[in-house]
Design a protein around this motif. Sequence first.
Motif, PDB file in Angstrom:
ATOM      1  N   UNK A 168     -17.097 -60.042  30.900  1.00  0.00           N
ATOM      2  CA  UNK A 168     -18.821 -60.422  30.298  1.00  0.00           C
ATOM      3  C   UNK A 168     -18.677 -61.550  29.922  1.00  0.00           C
ATOM      4  N   UNK A 169     -17.182 -62.566  29.348  1.00  0.00           N
ATOM      5  CA  UNK A 169     -17.250 -63.250  29.015  1.00  0.00           C
ATOM      6  C   UNK A 169     -17.351 -64.387  31.009  1.00  0.00           C
ATOM      7  N   UNK A 170     -16.960 -64.063  31.460  1.00  0.00           N
ATOM      8  CA  UNK A 170     -15.915 -64.911  32.379  1.00  0.00           C
ATOM      9  C   UNK A 170     -17.214 -64.979  33.498  1.00  0.00           C
ATOM     10  N   UNK A 171     -18.025 -64.025  33.008  1.00  0.00           N
ATOM     11  CA  UNK A 171     -19.941 -63.769  34.167  1.00  0.00           C
ATOM     12  C   UNK A 171     -19.361 -63.287  35.646  1.00  0.00           C
ATOM     13  N   UNK A 172     -18.484 -61.840  35.443  1.00  0.00           N
ATOM     14  CA  UNK A 172     -17.701 -61.764  36.834  1.00  0.00           C
ATOM     15  C   UNK A 172     -17.259 -60.204  36.955  1.00  0.00           C
ATOM     16  N   UNK A 173     -17.078 -59.869  37.970  1.00  0.00           N
ATOM     17  CA  UNK A 173     -16.675 -58.175  37.817  1.00  0.00           C
ATOM     18  C   UNK A 173     -15.741 -58.072  37.661  1.00  0.00           C
ATOM     19  N   UNK A 174     -15.741 -56.560  37.100  1.00  0.00           N
ATOM     20  CA  UNK A 174     -13.916 -55.673  36.647  1.00  0.00           C
ATOM     21  C   UNK A 174     -13.040 -56.474  37.414  1.00  0.00           C
ATOM     22  N   UNK A 175     -13.458 -56.123  39.215  1.00  0.00           N
ATOM     23  CA  UNK A 175     -12.456 -56.149  39.768  1.00  0.00           C
ATOM     24  C   UNK A 175     -11.814 -58.068  39.944  1.00  0.00           C
ATOM     25  N   UNK A 176     -13.287 -58.360  40.273  1.00  0.00           N
ATOM     26  CA  UNK A 176     -12.375 -59.779  39.827  1.00  0.00           C
ATOM     27  C   UNK A 176     -11.437 -60.343  38.780  1.00  0.00           C
ATOM     28  N   UNK A 177     -12.239 -59.732  37.702  1.00  0.00           N
ATOM     29  CA  UNK A 177     -10.748 -60.469  36.924  1.00  0.00           C
ATOM     30  C   UNK A 177      -9.987 -59.312  36.621  1.00  0.00           C
ATOM     31  N   UNK A 178      -9.460 -58.103  37.714  1.00  0.00           N
ATOM     32  CA  UNK A 178      -7.794 -57.388  37.773  1.00  0.00           C
ATOM     33  C   UNK A 178      -7.495 -58.313  39.018  1.00  0.00           C
TER      34      UNK A 178
END
Length: 201
Positions: A167-177
């Motif tokens: 949510x902070x980085x405005x991207x998908x959870x998979x992208x964060x992972x």
Amino acid sequence: MFTFNDIVRLQESELIAELKAGRESAFRTLVETYQNKVYNTALAIVQQPEEAEDLAQDVFVEVYQTIRQFREEAKLTTWLYRITTSKALAHLRKRKAQKRFSRITSLFGVNNEVLHDPPDFHHPGVSLEQRETMSLLFKAIEKLADTQKVAFVLHYMEEQSHREIAEVMQMSVSAVESLLHRAKQHLRKQLTPFYNERKNP
């Protein structure tokens, strides 16, 4: 029956309403509640205490000036982390640009690092025994790509979940992972020689 999260959201909603109404007491509450999170996040990215303090002030000034535009589509903490990480990364880019165009080349090493930076940077909460290790860790974090740096700091230092970081980085959870996985790979590669040296002095 209200859950703890319901109560937290209700309190946050009330605080936001007070902020939008221009209540100075609400702004003081905001700063007192979140100043450590904002400062520690900025510090972990820019790694200069005075710069982190200035950035934290800038974050709260921006919040004060733009709170009426906050649409509450995300949590207040998410918005604060987003502003903080954005300002910290912009500050790093500005710092790097200043280095590139500096004519005082004698101050810089072969990799364009500032040779006169304080060598004793420490993050709040780090014990004396951990300082050598943490100093190396922060130097390694500094070399990460910006997005990896933000994801790593938010997850491992601010204890944000993958979904909250998304949510902070405005991207998908998979992208964060994926960012966290790559960050850990890079850090492991940089820090392994140090740990091997300690195991086999």
